[in-house]
Design a protein around this motif. Structure first.
Motif, mmCIF file in Angstrom:
data_model
loop_
_atom_site.group_PDB
_atom_site.id
_atom_site.type_symbol
_atom_site.label_atom_id
_atom_site.label_comp_id
_atom_site.label_asym_id
_atom_site.label_seq_id
_atom_site.Cartn_x
_atom_site.Cartn_y
_atom_site.Cartn_z
ATOM 1 N N ALA A 63 0.816 -1.216 0.000
ATOM 2 C CA ALA A 63 0.000 0.000 0.000
ATOM 3 C C ALA A 63 0.852 1.269 0.000
ATOM 4 C CB ALA A 63 -0.953 -0.015 1.192
ATOM 5 N N ALA A 132 -7.639 2.557 0.927
ATOM 6 C CA ALA A 132 -6.516 3.081 0.139
ATOM 7 C C ALA A 132 -6.995 4.016 -0.973
ATOM 8 C CB ALA A 132 -5.713 1.921 -0.443
ATOM 9 N N PHE A 196 -6.613 3.278 6.251
ATOM 10 C CA PHE A 196 -5.602 4.112 5.592
ATOM 11 C C PHE A 196 -5.932 5.590 5.799
ATOM 12 C CE2 PHE A 196 -5.735 0.104 3.278
ATOM 13 C CZ PHE A 196 -4.382 -0.243 3.232
#
Length: 371
Positions: A63, A132, A196
């Motif tokens: 990521a 993400a 995230f």
């Protein structure tokens, strides 16, 4: 080794794509799909194997690498004309809106879950989980605005440094400040359990943008590749000398992962294009592969995915086979969609815009690049 002038990161060369960045994305895509599949399907005894545990550690770069490359690509696609950031802002804003929509759409729990849970914290935490895609979307929008407002070379460098360093350092304070905010904002800013959050994950995006901005000062080819290796290696050495901190608000962890990501980009830049070329198509289809594989692995709208139907029961080789098969099927769907839309008929590096010469320091440069 790549010769100067044929660099995968030739930031002054008009091109709609950068093969090195697509190769890095492709590498991250393979790690992402296989990682999610193994996480969902591996039997507990296999998961406990030392080699699998080592893979989980290495997989942590996936990521951060996506965010790092996203920031790098935004700057590398601007070209050399100052007005190119303003010309591309609308397109980047639309891209950010699409990423936000898809990011929330893939986590839709289904109407049965909505009726069962009611409009409470549990449902809201599912609906507004900040993943993400959302982190990239907001970072992209902020980054595009920054590049429009900060027009000078050194002004942009200073602003990007402040964002790349300041966001991770401010993360503990922002998490504490957001405790009384609505759940939807806390998911985005940062809270325990948030996947995230912008603090500190947006730091990866702006670290990539800063790296691309600084690389413009160097000649294409091995000077840029060695600079990436030196910067990444320096960050790795720095983090080794500091106390390790694996907490979700850790600036140390961001520096550690940025160092790893820059090393990956440096290696890809120095390797022959024969290495990155097979991965580049996967990188160009990364958004499709992300959106397609998640519902298959984890389910969507109340329909069980592989995790609920098969896992966690498989050995390492069967789970890898499932992951590779899923990657191939998703990529085939992505390719078919591109062909239906007519995108596959144009060469990757064929310009889809009218380049306008802009004289600068005696050289003819062109603006109008796009990501």
């Amino acid at each position: 080794m790549t010769r100067p002038g044929t660099s995968l990161f030739d930031l002054g060369k008009p091109s709609s794509r950068h093969p090195g960045l697509d190769g890095a994305r492709g590498l991250a895509v393979v790690a992402m799909v296989l990682g999610h599949t193994l996480d969902a399907l591996l039997a507990p005894a296999v998961r406990a194997h030392p080699w699998v545990q080592r893979y989980w550690e290495l997989r942590g770069i996936t990521a951060p690498l996506f965010l790092l490359v996203a920031g790098f690509a935004v700057v590398s696609a601007l070209g050399t004309a100052k007005e190119s950031a303003g010309e591309s802002f609308g397109r980047r804003a639309r891209r950010a809106a699409l990423l936000l929509f898809l990011g929330y759409f893939v986590h839709w729990p289904g109407w049965d879950a909505v009726h069962a849970l009611g409009w409470g914290l549990e449902l809201r935490s599912r609906l507004f989980a900040f993943d993400a895609l959302q982190s990239i979307a907001v970072s992209l929008l902020v980054g595009a605005a920054v590049l429009v407002l900060a027009r000078g070379t050194w002004t942009r460098a200073v602003v990007l440094v402040l964002l790349a360093v300041g966001l991770p350092l401010a993360s503990p304070w922002m998490w504490n400040a957001a405790t009384a905010w609505p759940l939807e904002l806390r998911q985005a800013v940062g809270m325990p359990g948030s996947r995230f959050p912008l603090f500190p994950w947006a730091g990866f995006f702006f670290a990539g943008a800063l790296a691309a901005h600084l690389l413009r000062l160097l000649k294409p080819g091995w000077p840029q590749g060695l600079a990436l290796l030196a910067l990444g290696g320096g960050l790795m050495l720095l983090t080794q000398r500091l106390p390790s901190d694996w907490s979700p608000t850790s600036a140390w962890l961001v520096a550690f992962r940025v160092g790893q990501g820059l090393l990956v980009l440096g290696v890809i830049n120095l390797l022959p294009q024969a290495f990155s070329r097979p991965l580049a198509p996967l990188g160009r289809a990364s958004l499709w592969l992300y959106v397609l594989h998640l519902p298959v692995v984890y389910g969507w709208a109340g329909t069980e995915g592989l995790a609920g139907r098969m896992g966690p029961t498989l050995g390492l080789l069967p789970a890898l086979a499932v992951g590779l098969g899923l990657l191939a099927v998703c990529f085939a769907i992505a390719r078919l969609a591109r062909l239906v839309r007519g995108e596959g008929r144009r060469p990757v590096d064929a310009p889809a815009w009218r380049a306008r010469p802009v004289p600068m320091d005696g050289a003819v440069l062109r603006s109008g690049q796009r990501t």
